[in-house]
Write a protein that holds these residues in place. Sequence first.
Motif, mmCIF file in Angstrom:
data_model
loop_
_atom_site.group_PDB
_atom_site.id
_atom_site.type_symbol
_atom_site.label_atom_id
_atom_site.label_comp_id
_atom_site.label_asym_id
_atom_site.label_seq_id
_atom_site.Cartn_x
_atom_site.Cartn_y
_atom_site.Cartn_z
ATOM 1 N N CYS A 65 0.828 -1.209 0.000
ATOM 2 C CA CYS A 65 0.000 0.000 0.000
ATOM 3 C C CYS A 65 0.864 1.262 0.000
ATOM 4 O O CYS A 65 1.982 1.267 0.535
ATOM 5 N N ALA A 66 0.311 2.315 -0.564
ATOM 6 C CA ALA A 66 1.024 3.582 -0.707
ATOM 7 C C ALA A 66 1.096 4.379 0.591
ATOM 8 O O ALA A 66 1.899 5.299 0.703
ATOM 9 N N GLU A 67 0.272 4.023 1.563
ATOM 10 C CA GLU A 67 0.293 4.730 2.841
ATOM 11 C C GLU A 67 0.537 3.744 3.979
ATOM 12 O O GLU A 67 0.305 2.546 3.843
ATOM 13 N N LYS A 68 1.000 4.266 5.083
ATOM 14 C CA LYS A 68 1.229 3.449 6.270
ATOM 15 C C LYS A 68 -0.080 2.808 6.732
ATOM 16 O O LYS A 68 -1.165 3.337 6.466
ATOM 17 N N HIS A 69 0.049 1.695 7.415
ATOM 18 C CA HIS A 69 -1.082 0.971 7.993
ATOM 19 C C HIS A 69 -2.080 0.516 6.932
ATOM 20 O O HIS A 69 -3.289 0.507 7.171
ATOM 21 N N TYR A 70 -1.549 0.163 5.754
ATOM 22 C CA TYR A 70 -2.334 -0.464 4.676
ATOM 23 C C TYR A 70 -3.480 0.414 4.187
ATOM 24 O O TYR A 70 -4.571 -0.051 3.919
ATOM 25 N N ARG A 71 -3.195 1.677 4.028
ATOM 26 C CA ARG A 71 -4.206 2.632 3.557
ATOM 27 C C ARG A 71 -3.786 3.194 2.215
ATOM 28 O O ARG A 71 -2.687 2.984 1.739
ATOM 29 N N GLY A 72 -4.680 3.945 1.623
ATOM 30 C CA GLY A 72 -4.417 4.559 0.325
ATOM 31 C C GLY A 72 -4.469 3.526 -0.785
ATOM 32 O O GLY A 72 -5.067 2.462 -0.651
ATOM 33 N N LYS A 73 -3.822 3.840 -1.857
ATOM 34 C CA LYS A 73 -3.768 2.953 -3.017
ATOM 35 C C LYS A 73 -3.030 1.667 -2.635
ATOM 36 O O LYS A 73 -1.936 1.723 -2.076
ATOM 37 N N CYS A 74 -3.634 0.521 -2.940
ATOM 38 C CA CYS A 74 -3.018 -0.768 -2.625
ATOM 39 C C CYS A 74 -3.090 -1.687 -3.841
ATOM 40 O O CYS A 74 -3.926 -1.492 -4.717
ATOM 41 N N MET A 75 -2.215 -2.680 -3.867
ATOM 42 C CA MET A 75 -2.314 -3.720 -4.886
ATOM 43 C C MET A 75 -1.897 -5.049 -4.278
ATOM 44 O O MET A 75 -1.137 -5.088 -3.306
ATOM 45 N N ILE A 76 -2.435 -6.109 -4.857
ATOM 46 C CA ILE A 76 -2.157 -7.470 -4.408
ATOM 47 C C ILE A 76 -1.144 -8.094 -5.363
ATOM 48 O O ILE A 76 -1.287 -7.995 -6.584
ATOM 49 N N LEU A 77 -0.139 -8.746 -4.798
ATOM 50 C CA LEU A 77 0.901 -9.403 -5.591
ATOM 51 C C LEU A 77 0.953 -10.884 -5.226
ATOM 52 O O LEU A 77 1.105 -11.242 -4.057
ATOM 53 N N ASP A 78 0.828 -11.736 -6.225
ATOM 54 C CA ASP A 78 0.951 -13.172 -6.044
ATOM 55 C C ASP A 78 2.413 -13.572 -6.217
ATOM 56 O O ASP A 78 3.245 -12.758 -6.634
ATOM 57 N N VAL A 79 2.732 -14.826 -5.953
ATOM 58 C CA VAL A 79 4.096 -15.330 -6.114
ATOM 59 C C VAL A 79 4.605 -15.004 -7.516
ATOM 60 O O VAL A 79 3.902 -15.216 -8.507
ATOM 61 N N GLY A 80 5.799 -14.437 -7.581
ATOM 62 C CA GLY A 80 6.405 -14.103 -8.863
ATOM 63 C C GLY A 80 7.333 -12.912 -8.757
ATOM 64 O O GLY A 80 7.525 -12.336 -7.683
ATOM 65 N N GLU A 81 7.913 -12.554 -9.906
ATOM 66 C CA GLU A 81 8.817 -11.407 -9.983
ATOM 67 C C GLU A 81 8.105 -10.241 -10.651
ATOM 68 O O GLU A 81 7.445 -10.421 -11.681
ATOM 69 N N TYR A 82 8.271 -9.079 -10.100
ATOM 70 C CA TYR A 82 7.694 -7.845 -10.619
ATOM 71 C C TYR A 82 8.856 -6.887 -10.863
ATOM 72 O O TYR A 82 9.265 -6.149 -9.966
ATOM 73 N N ALA A 83 9.410 -6.932 -12.072
ATOM 74 C CA ALA A 83 10.604 -6.164 -12.416
ATOM 75 C C ALA A 83 10.359 -4.661 -12.399
ATOM 76 O O ALA A 83 11.287 -3.877 -12.228
ATOM 77 N N GLU A 84 9.114 -4.278 -12.565
ATOM 78 C CA GLU A 84 8.717 -2.868 -12.504
ATOM 79 C C GLU A 84 7.351 -2.787 -11.846
ATOM 80 O O GLU A 84 6.598 -3.760 -11.852
#
Length: 104
Positions: A65-84
């Motif tokens: 998340c973009a803000e502390k304590h899991y607030r603001g814009k968030c995204m979910i990432l599954d197992v894998g590599e995210y080069a960008e």
Amino acid sequence: MRSILAAVLCTACAAAQAGDITLYSHARLGGPAITLHEATPDLDPLGFNDKTSSVVVHKGRWQVCAEKHYRGKCMILDVGEYAELPGFDNMVSSAREVDAPARK
């Protein structure tokens, strides 16, 4: 005695199930990095607030998340590599493992 042994085994099982995520300061998994093994509501004390440009999720499913304590814009990432991280570069302020989606 059995209840103590059961508690120890449950703790060991939970630790074995825990996820791992590595945050990198540069794109393409470069630069200084930090690996998290548990929920981190504030990356600032670790010196990694707003510094993530790429990620590897080794185990588990993670929410960043973009803000502390899991607030603001968030995204979910599954197992894998995210080069960008398009649209999320240098924005991560908190991260936590989340439950996997229900299987059909």
